[in-house]
Design an enzyme around this catalytic site. Structure first.
Site, PDB file in Angstrom:
ATOM      1  N   GLY A  47     -12.609 -15.767  12.390  1.00 41.02           N
ATOM      2  CA  GLY A  47     -11.418 -16.428  11.896  1.00 41.02           C
ATOM      3  C   GLY A  47     -10.484 -16.718  13.054  1.00 41.02           C
ATOM      4  CG  PHE A  48      -9.178 -14.453  15.823  1.00 43.04           C
ATOM      5  CD1 PHE A  48      -8.143 -13.565  16.102  1.00 43.04           C
ATOM      6  CD2 PHE A  48     -10.472 -13.982  15.756  1.00 43.04           C
ATOM      7  CE1 PHE A  48      -8.410 -12.229  16.317  1.00 43.04           C
ATOM      8  CE2 PHE A  48     -10.748 -12.647  15.964  1.00 43.04           C
ATOM      9  CZ  PHE A  48      -9.717 -11.762  16.247  1.00 43.04           C
ATOM     10  CG  HIS A  49      -9.177 -20.559  12.002  1.00 38.57           C
ATOM     11  ND1 HIS A  49     -10.458 -20.115  12.228  1.00 38.57           N
ATOM     12  CD2 HIS A  49      -9.153 -20.948  10.703  1.00 38.57           C
ATOM     13  CE1 HIS A  49     -11.173 -20.228  11.135  1.00 38.57           C
ATOM     14  NE2 HIS A  49     -10.410 -20.727  10.177  1.00 38.57           N
ATOM     15  CB  ALA A  50      -3.446 -21.030  10.203  1.00 40.46           C
ATOM     16  CG  HIS A  95      -7.941 -17.051   7.581  1.00 46.49           C
ATOM     17  ND1 HIS A  95      -7.238 -18.234   7.647  1.00 46.49           N
ATOM     18  CD2 HIS A  95      -9.249 -17.391   7.634  1.00 46.49           C
ATOM     19  CE1 HIS A  95      -8.095 -19.242   7.736  1.00 46.49           C
ATOM     20  NE2 HIS A  95      -9.319 -18.751   7.743  1.00 46.49           N
TER      21      HIS A  95
END
Ligand code: TYD
Length: 133
Positions: A47-50, A95
């Site tokens: 993840g590590f993104h929006a 997230h």
């Protein structure tokens, strides 16, 4: 952010269980894409993104994993360990997913096709995008 967790309809009889998810009824969007994440290393984080516009539901249909959700002001951790339950990850929600068990399969229902331009992959950019900085 517990309200983001949703239990889907389930039909159980003595032979097993069935869960059904219908677009715009059980999830608040038309489903244009389905993908699933599996064979994840035990200590890996994903993840590590929006997303700017994308809406998604994350359902761990086998095994379990944890999801950190951050809307820029509130952070929450959810353990997905029930194939009958999903978490809504709407636009502007940072997230991260981790603690995948060996057999975990994370199913994702998405409101649109893959578009790298919809991703915000830097946390500073995320805060700037939602106007918190
Ligand atoms: P990414 O969204 O970064 O995965 P995660 O959020 O689980 O860490 O996607 C990983 C790679 O897969 C990246 O190179 C983009 C590609 N990808 C597609 O081509 N189509 C898709 O629908 C998705 C979700 C990813």
């Amino acid at each position: 952010m517990e309200e983001l967790l949703k239990k889907f309809k389930q039909s159980v009889n003595d032979t097993g269980a069935l869960t059904v998810i219908e677009a715009q009824k059980d999830v608040p969007f038309e489903i244009k894409r389905v993908y699933y994440i599996y064979n994840v290393e035990q200590d890996a984080r994903r993840g590590f993104h929006a997303h700017k516009k994308l809406e998604q539901y994350l359902i761990c249909v086998n095994g379990s994993c944890k999801v950190d959700i951050d809307d820029g002001s509130e952070k929450s951790t959810v353990c997905l360990d029930n194939p009958n339950e999903g978490i809504y990850v709407g636009p502007k929600m940072w997230h991260e997913m981790y603690d995948f068990t060996d057999e975990a399969v994370l199913l994702v229902l998405a409101s649109d096709y893959y578009d790298e331009a919809d991703y915000i992959r830097n946390y500073g950019d995320f805060l700037q995008f939602i106007g918190m900085e």
